[in-house]
Design an enzyme around this catalytic site. Structure first.
Site, PDB file in Angstrom:
ATOM      1  N   LYS A 105       0.838  -1.228   0.000  1.00  0.00           N
ATOM      2  CA  LYS A 105       0.000   0.000   0.000  1.00  0.00           C
ATOM      3  C   LYS A 105       0.857   1.255   0.000  1.00  0.00           C
ATOM      4  CE  LYS A 105       0.149  -1.238   4.550  1.00  0.00           C
ATOM      5  NZ  LYS A 105      -0.129  -2.518   5.104  1.00  0.00           N
ATOM      6  N   GLU A 190       1.765  -5.045  15.495  1.00  0.00           N
ATOM      7  CA  GLU A 190       3.223  -5.182  15.357  1.00  0.00           C
ATOM      8  C   GLU A 190       3.896  -4.747  16.659  1.00  0.00           C
ATOM      9  OE1 GLU A 190       4.891  -5.805  12.391  1.00  0.00           O
ATOM     10  OE2 GLU A 190       3.162  -5.805  11.037  1.00  0.00           O
ATOM     11  N   LYS A 205      -4.257   3.530   2.514  1.00  0.00           N
ATOM     12  CA  LYS A 205      -5.291   2.719   1.856  1.00  0.00           C
ATOM     13  C   LYS A 205      -6.400   3.603   1.288  1.00  0.00           C
ATOM     14  CE  LYS A 205      -4.301  -1.309   4.730  1.00  0.00           C
ATOM     15  NZ  LYS A 205      -4.604  -1.958   6.024  1.00  0.00           N
ATOM     16  N   GLY A 303      -3.564 -11.159   6.833  1.00  0.00           N
ATOM     17  CA  GLY A 303      -3.320 -12.575   7.071  1.00  0.00           C
ATOM     18  C   GLY A 303      -2.767 -13.226   5.828  1.00  0.00           C
TER      19      GLY A 303
HETATM   20  N1  NAP Z   1       0.786  -9.424   6.473  1.00  0.00           N
HETATM   21  C1  NAP Z   1      -0.396  -9.133   5.992  1.00  0.00           C
HETATM   22  O1  NAP Z   1      -1.402  -9.673   6.435  1.00  0.00           O
HETATM   23  C2  NAP Z   1      -0.531  -8.154   4.861  1.00  0.00           C
HETATM   24  C3  NAP Z   1      -1.817  -7.782   4.407  1.00  0.00           C
HETATM   25  C4  NAP Z   1      -1.945  -6.898   3.319  1.00  0.00           C
HETATM   26  C5  NAP Z   1      -0.806  -6.408   2.731  1.00  0.00           C
HETATM   27  N2  NAP Z   1       0.432  -6.762   3.210  1.00  0.00           N
HETATM   28  C6  NAP Z   1       1.607  -6.200   2.559  1.00  0.00           C
HETATM   29  O2  NAP Z   1       2.350  -7.284   1.999  1.00  0.00           O
HETATM   30  C7  NAP Z   1       3.745  -6.972   2.030  1.00  0.00           C
HETATM   31  C8  NAP Z   1       4.502  -8.099   2.752  1.00  0.00           C
HETATM   32  O3  NAP Z   1       4.032  -8.234   4.068  1.00  0.00           O
HETATM   33  P1  NAP Z   1       4.418  -9.502   4.978  1.00  0.00           P
HETATM   34  O4  NAP Z   1       3.555  -9.395   6.200  1.00  0.00           O
HETATM   35  O5  NAP Z   1       4.385 -10.744   4.171  1.00  0.00           O
HETATM   36  O6  NAP Z   1       5.929  -9.142   5.356  1.00  0.00           O
HETATM   37  P2  NAP Z   1       7.020 -10.096   6.034  1.00  0.00           P
HETATM   38  O7  NAP Z   1       6.350 -11.240   6.717  1.00  0.00           O
HETATM   39  O8  NAP Z   1       7.933  -9.227   6.795  1.00  0.00           O
HETATM   40  O9  NAP Z   1       7.819 -10.707   4.775  1.00  0.00           O
HETATM   41  C9  NAP Z   1       8.685  -9.968   3.969  1.00  0.00           C
HETATM   42  C10 NAP Z   1       9.481 -10.927   3.087  1.00  0.00           C
HETATM   43  O10 NAP Z   1      10.274 -10.171   2.213  1.00  0.00           O
HETATM   44  C11 NAP Z   1      11.654 -10.509   2.332  1.00  0.00           C
HETATM   45  N3  NAP Z   1      12.414  -9.258   2.199  1.00  0.00           N
HETATM   46  C12 NAP Z   1      12.120  -8.052   2.769  1.00  0.00           C
HETATM   47  N4  NAP Z   1      12.995  -7.109   2.356  1.00  0.00           N
HETATM   48  C13 NAP Z   1      13.830  -7.728   1.490  1.00  0.00           C
HETATM   49  C14 NAP Z   1      14.935  -7.306   0.701  1.00  0.00           C
HETATM   50  N5  NAP Z   1      15.362  -6.028   0.735  1.00  0.00           N
HETATM   51  N6  NAP Z   1      15.571  -8.215  -0.067  1.00  0.00           N
HETATM   52  C15 NAP Z   1      15.153  -9.505  -0.101  1.00  0.00           C
HETATM   53  N7  NAP Z   1      14.104  -9.978   0.623  1.00  0.00           N
HETATM   54  C16 NAP Z   1      13.463  -9.101   1.401  1.00  0.00           C
HETATM   55  C17 NAP Z   1      11.792 -11.152   3.696  1.00  0.00           C
HETATM   56  O11 NAP Z   1      12.899 -12.057   3.638  1.00  0.00           O
HETATM   57  P3  NAP Z   1      13.313 -12.998   4.895  1.00  0.00           P
HETATM   58  O12 NAP Z   1      12.158 -13.962   5.040  1.00  0.00           O
HETATM   59  O13 NAP Z   1      14.556 -13.667   4.466  1.00  0.00           O
HETATM   60  O14 NAP Z   1      13.439 -12.085   6.072  1.00  0.00           O
HETATM   61  C18 NAP Z   1      10.428 -11.846   3.841  1.00  0.00           C
HETATM   62  O15 NAP Z   1      10.463 -13.120   3.233  1.00  0.00           O
HETATM   63  C19 NAP Z   1       3.842  -5.595   2.712  1.00  0.00           C
HETATM   64  O16 NAP Z   1       3.864  -4.600   1.730  1.00  0.00           O
HETATM   65  C20 NAP Z   1       2.555  -5.501   3.510  1.00  0.00           C
HETATM   66  O17 NAP Z   1       2.138  -4.168   3.738  1.00  0.00           O
HETATM   67  C21 NAP Z   1       0.578  -7.613   4.258  1.00  0.00           C
END
Ligand code: NAP
Length: 428
Positions: A105, A190, A205, A303
């Protein structure tokens, strides 16, 4: 048979959900799109991290360039998070003529216009259903499902963390900090909850949703936002007594003059409004259109699997038409529009004041309101403790700048000890 190969940037919460859905629902995905979709490569930060995902025949790497330039990959799925280097990776992917699906977002709120333009210059497209509302298909609904309407308003509970906290304050009679700690313990907030509780996440959003709903080029600067940090149990209980629920509400409204009011703030909604019934970590978006009239979408806003579902449906949308880009992702260039500054927007307000329990206080307060064109609907005196009286005031519609000026003047009165809460009220 056409094969479509995916480069997945990120294997965290959302990335692992995407990988799981692609794997477990492969047969259905093939049946519906007629294309075989294969996860080819995954980018992570740490190759040695223990992961739950069971990926076979997938190349895992820390080298983003190798994925972004791989000629076999047609779709880049970005689920890394943050603005940098994510924005740069998305640009490179589009320049390399790859479709992009993102859940980000922040990047979409800040760079929507230039990224869609870059996509179209390169004959591809960028999809971002997962960036708002997790598993709720609100972007597709606004772009395609409601395409025939002129939308008049969009209201949303777009942040599960804050909705969970507000629900807990109300239902378990907790104060804000206790409810936040509980949300953190259960994984709904968080360790650093600033982006959620400050209203910034919801403002990103709303920038995205209002842009699509109103076909307008909007930026974060167009949205006035505030968070829920100052909401207390007392205000939630008084709201309940008056027939309202307090929600962190994203609001986008089209005025009669085709101007737009955009804001995010704690808001008192009548209990009879469908959004007032949205509890815990759930999200909902309420839309008013000239043809559909009123509609509401409700579901899990975050999620691994709900968000993964939105990402995979975008992948399928691209795959369905591939190799053609038939532009079902309708929006391209949004024009600039006039956004009414927060000062000039009109609202009803709830105020809670602590004043001296003495003769003439109400008259002085009423005088300041009268002078600033604030018309009072109701004044209720609540508790009197140790010569302090608590006053709750509900106003009629008033311009925000007049309310602000009245508050400045109220704070200067010797008989006013504290202005404890100011909350917008409405949608009756
Ligand atoms: N979580 C939710 O429910 C949710 C809902 C809607 C939208 N989103 C959006 O989805 C996106 C991801 O969220 P998430 O919750 O999945 O995040 P997360 O659990 O922190 O996962 C991020 C992933 O990206 C990798 N990563 C981050 N920076 C990197 C870099 N510079 N180079 C290489 N790998 C990198 C991390 O690697 P490692 O595993 O090796 O650390 C990890 O696998 C965000 O933009 C968030 O706003 C999330």
């Amino acid at each position: 048979m056409t094969k479509i190969k995916i480069g997945l940037l990120g294997l965290g919460n959302v990335g692992s959900g995407v990988a799981q859905i692609l794997q477990e629902n492969a047969a259905n995905i093939f049946k519906r799109t007629g294309k075989q979709i294969e996860l080819k490569s995954v980018l992570v930060r740490d190759l040695n991290k223990k992961r739950n995902s069971n990926l076979t025949n997938v190349h895992t790497t820390t080298d983003a360039h190798s994925i972004l330039t791989d000629p076999e990959i047609q779709i880049i799925v970005e689920v890394l998070g943050g603005e940098h280097p994510t924005y740069e990776y998305i640009c490179q992917a589009l320049q390399n003529k790859k479709f992009v699906v993102t859940a980000n977002k922040e990047v979409m709120a800040k760079h929507h216009a230039e990224l869609t333009q870059l996509a179209h210059q390169n004959g591809v497209d960028i999809y971002y259903e997962a960036s708002v509302g997790g598993g709720i298909p609100i972007i597709q609904t606004l772009k395609v499902g409601y395409a025939a309407n002129q939308l008049k308003a969009i209201y949303g509970i777009l942040n599960g963390t804050t909705n969970y906290i507000l629900t807990k304050i109300e239902e378990d009679h907790l104060e804000f900090n206790q409810a936040l700690q509980e949300a953190q313990k259960l994984g709904f907030a968080e360790a650093d909850p600033t982006m959620d509780i400050s209203g910034l996440d919801t403002a990103y959003k709303l920038t995205i949703l209002a842009g699509i709903a109103f076909k307008a080029n909007l930026t974060l600067a167009d949205i006035s936002y505030e968070g829920i940090q100052s909401i207390s149990l007392k205000d939630i209980l008084y709201a309940d007594e008056f027939g309202y629920k307090i929600k962190l509400l994203a609001m986008g409204q089209r005025t009669k003059n085709n101007e737009f009011c955009l804001s995010v703030q704690p808001f008192m909604l009548p209990k009879s409004h469908p959004l007032a019934a949205v509890r815990n970590e759930f999200n909902a978006i309420y839309v008013v259109g000239d043809a559909i009239q009123d509609a509401m979408l409700y579901g899990k806003g975050a999620g691994s699997l709900p968000t993964g579902s939105a990402v995979v449906s975008d992948i399928m949308d691209i795959a369905f038409n591939y190799p053609h880009n038939s532009r079902r992702n309708l929006e391209t260039d949004f024009p600039n529009v006039k956004v009414l500054p927060a000062d000039l927007q009109q609202n009803k307000f709830y105020l809670r004041l602590l004043v001296n329990d003495e003769f003439g206080v109400l008259e002085k307060i009423a005088g300041i309101f009268g002078k600033n064109k604030v018309s009072i609907l109701k004044v209720i005196q609540k508790d009197i403790i140790a010569k302090q009286a608590e006053l709750v005031i509900l106003t009629h519609l008033v311009q925000q700048k007049d309310m602000q000026q009245a508050i400045i003047e109220l704070k200067k009165l010797n008989c006013v000890q504290e202005v404890c809460a100011i909350i917008k009220v409405g949608l009756e």
